[in-house]
Design a protein around this motif. Sequence first.
Motif, PDB file in Angstrom:
ATOM      1  N   THR A 196       0.912  -1.150  -0.108  1.00 34.25           N
ATOM      2  CA  THR A 196       0.159  -0.072   0.063  1.00 34.25           C
ATOM      3  C   THR A 196       0.787   1.288  -0.129  1.00 34.25           C
ATOM      4  N   SER A 197       1.886   1.307   0.939  1.00 31.32           N
ATOM      5  CA  SER A 197       2.771   2.533   0.991  1.00 31.32           C
ATOM      6  C   SER A 197       4.168   2.094   0.253  1.00 31.32           C
ATOM      7  N   GLY A 212       6.134  -0.418   1.252  1.00 30.17           N
ATOM      8  CA  GLY A 212       6.473  -1.985   1.384  1.00 30.17           C
ATOM      9  C   GLY A 212       7.194  -2.256   2.499  1.00 30.17           C
ATOM     10  N   PHE A 249       6.460  -2.874   5.487  1.00 24.71           N
ATOM     11  CA  PHE A 249       5.837  -3.943   6.384  1.00 24.71           C
ATOM     12  C   PHE A 249       6.206  -5.276   5.958  1.00 24.71           C
ATOM     13  N   ALA A 263      -3.429  -9.006   8.689  1.00 23.12           N
ATOM     14  CA  ALA A 263      -4.956  -9.242   8.225  1.00 23.12           C
ATOM     15  C   ALA A 263      -4.926  -9.646   6.716  1.00 23.12           C
ATOM     16  N   GLY A 322      -0.643  -5.528   2.090  1.00 23.28           N
ATOM     17  CA  GLY A 322      -1.785  -4.547   1.510  1.00 23.28           C
ATOM     18  C   GLY A 322      -2.803  -4.219   2.645  1.00 23.28           C
ATOM     19  N   SER A 323      -3.146  -2.958   2.481  1.00 24.52           N
ATOM     20  CA  SER A 323      -4.137  -2.631   3.348  1.00 24.52           C
ATOM     21  C   SER A 323      -5.649  -3.116   2.903  1.00 24.52           C
ATOM     22  N   LYS A 324      -6.168  -3.590   3.919  1.00 25.24           N
ATOM     23  CA  LYS A 324      -7.770  -3.932   3.614  1.00 25.24           C
ATOM     24  C   LYS A 324      -8.593  -2.920   4.526  1.00 25.24           C
ATOM     25  N   TYR A 325      -9.056  -2.049   3.599  1.00 23.94           N
ATOM     26  CA  TYR A 325      -9.926  -0.904   4.477  1.00 23.94           C
ATOM     27  C   TYR A 325     -11.177  -1.386   4.846  1.00 23.94           C
ATOM     28  N   VAL A 326     -11.254  -2.191   5.938  1.00 24.01           N
ATOM     29  CA  VAL A 326     -12.438  -2.871   6.573  1.00 24.01           C
ATOM     30  C   VAL A 326     -12.168  -3.338   7.788  1.00 24.01           C
ATOM     31  N   SER A 367       0.690  -7.226  13.836  1.00 28.48           N
ATOM     32  CA  SER A 367       0.554  -6.086  13.295  1.00 28.48           C
ATOM     33  C   SER A 367      -0.954  -5.687  13.020  1.00 28.48           C
ATOM     34  N   VAL A 414      -0.907   3.970  11.212  1.00 24.78           N
ATOM     35  CA  VAL A 414      -1.675   5.149  11.548  1.00 24.78           C
ATOM     36  C   VAL A 414      -2.974   4.940  10.871  1.00 24.78           C
ATOM     37  N   SER A 440       2.799   4.300   8.218  1.00 22.63           N
ATOM     38  CA  SER A 440       2.043   4.833   7.515  1.00 22.63           C
ATOM     39  C   SER A 440       2.431   5.420   6.140  1.00 22.63           C
ATOM     40  N   ASP A 441       1.372   6.254   5.615  1.00 22.06           N
ATOM     41  CA  ASP A 441       1.589   6.634   4.380  1.00 22.06           C
ATOM     42  C   ASP A 441       2.511   7.838   4.337  1.00 22.06           C
ATOM     43  N   ASN A 473       6.758   4.899   3.133  1.00 22.82           N
ATOM     44  CA  ASN A 473       6.418   4.823   4.816  1.00 22.82           C
ATOM     45  C   ASN A 473       6.650   6.025   5.489  1.00 22.82           C
TER      46      ASN A 473
HETATM   47  C1  LIG Z   1      -8.113   0.463   8.272  1.00 22.23           C
HETATM   48  C2  LIG Z   1      -6.924   1.284   7.835  1.00 22.23           C
HETATM   49  C3  LIG Z   1      -6.843   2.784   7.879  1.00 22.23           C
HETATM   50  C4  LIG Z   1      -5.761   3.370   7.567  1.00 22.23           C
HETATM   51  N1  LIG Z   1      -5.516   4.794   7.682  1.00 22.23           N
HETATM   52  C5  LIG Z   1      -4.407   5.109   7.378  1.00 22.23           C
HETATM   53  C6  LIG Z   1      -4.393   6.731   7.620  1.00 22.23           C
HETATM   54  O1  LIG Z   1      -5.351   7.269   7.647  1.00 22.23           O
HETATM   55  N2  LIG Z   1      -2.915   7.319   6.904  1.00 22.23           N
HETATM   56  C7  LIG Z   1      -2.043   6.672   6.655  1.00 22.23           C
HETATM   57  O2  LIG Z   1      -0.944   7.369   6.361  1.00 22.23           O
HETATM   58  N3  LIG Z   1      -2.052   5.329   6.895  1.00 22.23           N
HETATM   59  C8  LIG Z   1      -3.146   4.524   6.956  1.00 22.23           C
HETATM   60  N4  LIG Z   1      -3.239   3.306   6.942  1.00 22.23           N
HETATM   61  C9  LIG Z   1      -1.814   2.500   6.850  1.00 22.23           C
HETATM   62  C10 LIG Z   1      -1.517   2.344   5.390  1.00 22.23           C
HETATM   63  O3  LIG Z   1      -2.611   2.054   4.522  1.00 22.23           O
HETATM   64  C11 LIG Z   1      -0.433   0.979   5.275  1.00 22.23           C
HETATM   65  O4  LIG Z   1      -1.227   0.089   5.756  1.00 22.23           O
HETATM   66  C12 LIG Z   1       0.894   1.504   6.072  1.00 22.23           C
HETATM   67  O5  LIG Z   1       1.440   2.504   5.522  1.00 22.23           O
HETATM   68  C13 LIG Z   1       1.646   0.163   5.738  1.00 22.23           C
HETATM   69  O6  LIG Z   1       2.067   0.098   4.438  1.00 22.23           O
HETATM   70  P1  LIG Z   1       2.976  -0.947   3.810  1.00 22.23           P
HETATM   71  O7  LIG Z   1       3.218  -0.839   2.294  1.00 22.23           O
HETATM   72  O8  LIG Z   1       4.502  -0.924   4.607  1.00 22.23           O
HETATM   73  O9  LIG Z   1       2.423  -2.371   4.027  1.00 22.23           O
HETATM   74  P2  LIG Z   1       1.271  -3.139   3.538  1.00 22.23           P
HETATM   75  O10 LIG Z   1       1.713  -4.386   2.997  1.00 22.23           O
HETATM   76  O11 LIG Z   1       0.451  -2.483   2.581  1.00 22.23           O
HETATM   77  O12 LIG Z   1       0.327  -3.108   4.742  1.00 22.23           O
HETATM   78  C14 LIG Z   1      -0.001  -4.209   5.390  1.00 22.23           C
HETATM   79  C15 LIG Z   1      -0.258  -4.203   6.877  1.00 22.23           C
HETATM   80  O13 LIG Z   1      -1.303  -3.867   7.192  1.00 22.23           O
HETATM   81  C16 LIG Z   1      -2.163  -4.703   7.875  1.00 22.23           C
HETATM   82  N5  LIG Z   1      -3.531  -4.702   7.602  1.00 22.23           N
HETATM   83  C17 LIG Z   1      -4.029  -4.366   6.712  1.00 22.23           C
HETATM   84  N6  LIG Z   1      -5.458  -4.461   6.745  1.00 22.23           N
HETATM   85  C18 LIG Z   1      -5.603  -4.391   8.001  1.00 22.23           C
HETATM   86  C19 LIG Z   1      -6.968  -4.122   8.694  1.00 22.23           C
HETATM   87  N7  LIG Z   1      -8.165  -4.101   7.955  1.00 22.23           N
HETATM   88  N8  LIG Z   1      -6.779  -4.103  10.057  1.00 22.23           N
HETATM   89  C20 LIG Z   1      -5.757  -4.202  10.557  1.00 22.23           C
HETATM   90  N9  LIG Z   1      -4.579  -4.218  10.001  1.00 22.23           N
HETATM   91  C21 LIG Z   1      -4.389  -4.429   8.505  1.00 22.23           C
HETATM   92  C22 LIG Z   1      -1.645  -6.056   7.639  1.00 22.23           C
HETATM   93  O14 LIG Z   1      -1.851  -6.987   8.731  1.00 22.23           O
HETATM   94  C23 LIG Z   1      -0.120  -5.596   7.530  1.00 22.23           C
HETATM   95  O15 LIG Z   1       0.562  -5.526   8.695  1.00 22.23           O
HETATM   96  C24 LIG Z   1      -4.404   2.512   7.179  1.00 22.23           C
HETATM   97  C25 LIG Z   1      -4.441   1.344   7.119  1.00 22.23           C
HETATM   98  C26 LIG Z   1      -5.743   0.512   7.338  1.00 22.23           C
HETATM   99  C27 LIG Z   1      -5.955  -1.029   7.509  1.00 22.23           C
END
Ligand SMILES: Cc1cc2nc3c(=O)[nH]c(=O)nc-3n(C[C@H](O)[C@H](O)[C@H](O)COP(=O)(O)OP(=O)(O)OC[C@H]3O[C@@H](n4cnc5c(N)ncnc54)[C@H](O)[C@@H]3O)c2cc1C
Length: 400
Positions: free
Chosen positions: A95-96, A98, A100, A117, A141-145, A169, A195, A287-288, A308
């Motif tokens: 999502t951001s 990478g 995580f 998740a 990947g973020s699952k927005y639920v 996480s 975040v 976070s993003d 991130n």
């Molecule tokens: C519901 C939600 C709201 C968010 N709001 C913001 C925001 O307002 N501002 C911001 O900067 N970032 C927000 N994020 C975080 C952002 O979307 C990324 O998840 C984060 O930056 C990590 O990105 P990544 O590329 O490192 O990892 P990625 O591989 O994209 O993220 C995967 C991680 O997210 C966790 N995850 C995925 N879905 C869920 C879920 N539904 N509940 C709990 N954990 C979950 C996984 O377990 C894993 O740890 C939010 C994430 C979620 C799930």
Amino acid sequence: MGHRFRIKVYDNKPQSLCYGCKACEQICPRGAISMPADREGFWYPEINTYLCVDCGLCQKSCPTQDENLMKWLHPMPSTVDAAWNRCLEERLKSTSGGLFFLIAESWIKQGGIVFGADFDSELRVFHHGVGRVEELKNLRGSKYVQSDVRDSFAEAEKMLMRGEKVMYSGTPCQIAGLKSFLGTDYDNLITVDLVCHGVPSPLFFAEYLQWCGDKFGSPVKKFLFRDKKRSGWRAYVSIILKNGLHKSFKVGEDLYSHHFHVGNISRRSCYSCQYSRGERVGDITLSDFWNSEKYYRELKKERKYGYNLVMCNTHKGRNLYEAIKSGVEFIECDTKVAVSGDVRLRHPEEAPDLREEIFELLNDREQGFDNHKVRQKQSFIRRLVPDFVINVVREIQAIR
Ligand SMILES: Cc1cc2nc3c(=O)[nH]c(=O)nc-3n(C[C@H](O)[C@H](O)[C@H](O)COP(=O)(O)OP(=O)(O)OC[C@H]3O[C@@H](n4cnc5c(N)ncnc54)[C@H](O)[C@@H]3O)c2cc1C
């Protein structure tokens, strides 16, 4: 069979004071607590008073208790990193930036288990643990639920007690729920919090999937909340149907992502979340890192594929992050920039006026989603400009 009553341990506490983390359900030694979903689709505890022995464990494990809040929060570090995975392929799938995946992969390679998740076969989001890099891909990947933690706290506890290395996480309220459930810190536990601006309703998501399936003439097989593959500069919601067809919408322009982004379908507790703050509950916060390119211009071009915010809140978190640094590009930034750039690091967002109406419509099967209107935020002129023109402008801005 005993009757079910609205949970009495919280007496008259409003729904907004329950995060749905299920710590109380998992800790109850008598199995007296269940977590049915309400009409909005969010889980709330109910106690079977015939089974309850008033031991108070549920209350102790609740992350909304003031003593738990103070116990698990870490002070903010003075600096944070804007960071991204050196591997573009990994970055594109995340999502951001990478981060995580890198952190979790390194944990697994050290023999650890990672909880996060995932989707089940019915596209419900739930938490579970994985011990192989191959399985880790499903957590990416973020699952927005709102994710259902099911019995993952209890499972993690068993592993921790056996001395296994556990990474958990999730959203900050889930991490606070886990810590309050465990009641103590473990050397072999590391937590990663995100975040978070609010968790949408699982019922809303399920109904939306059903509606998309009906509308497009085939059930939904896969749902990508932020698909970067179609274009680096903007994210898409991608829906893959069982008949093989793909549908993509710009984030914010399909109904689900619009409601998510403006906060219309979040859990009630999100609007008063005590964990929407700079002091974090996890060892590492991701976070993003919105708005950072305003202060660090070299980040402008990195926004194309995402990066991130990495906040190391404890020594444990810092050590793990240092261990993966060879796979990371980063720029050190002032923590104040992160806090000023993302409102969720300062306070929760207010409930939008439309929220109640949206959930009324959700329960009105006749009207369904056809009556939802996505408010078009873009100006008429902006809508006339093709996307590739916008992309070219952003490329030019990024190299200036
Ligand atoms: C519901 C939600 C709201 C968010 N709001 C913001 C925001 O307002 N501002 C911001 O900067 N970032 C927000 N994020 C975080 C952002 O979307 C990324 O998840 C984060 O930056 C990590 O990105 P990544 O590329 O490192 O990892 P990625 O591989 O994209 O993220 C995967 C991680 O997210 C966790 N995850 C995925 N879905 C869920 C879920 N539904 N509940 C709990 N954990 C979950 C996984 O377990 C894993 O740890 C939010 C994430 C979620 C799930």
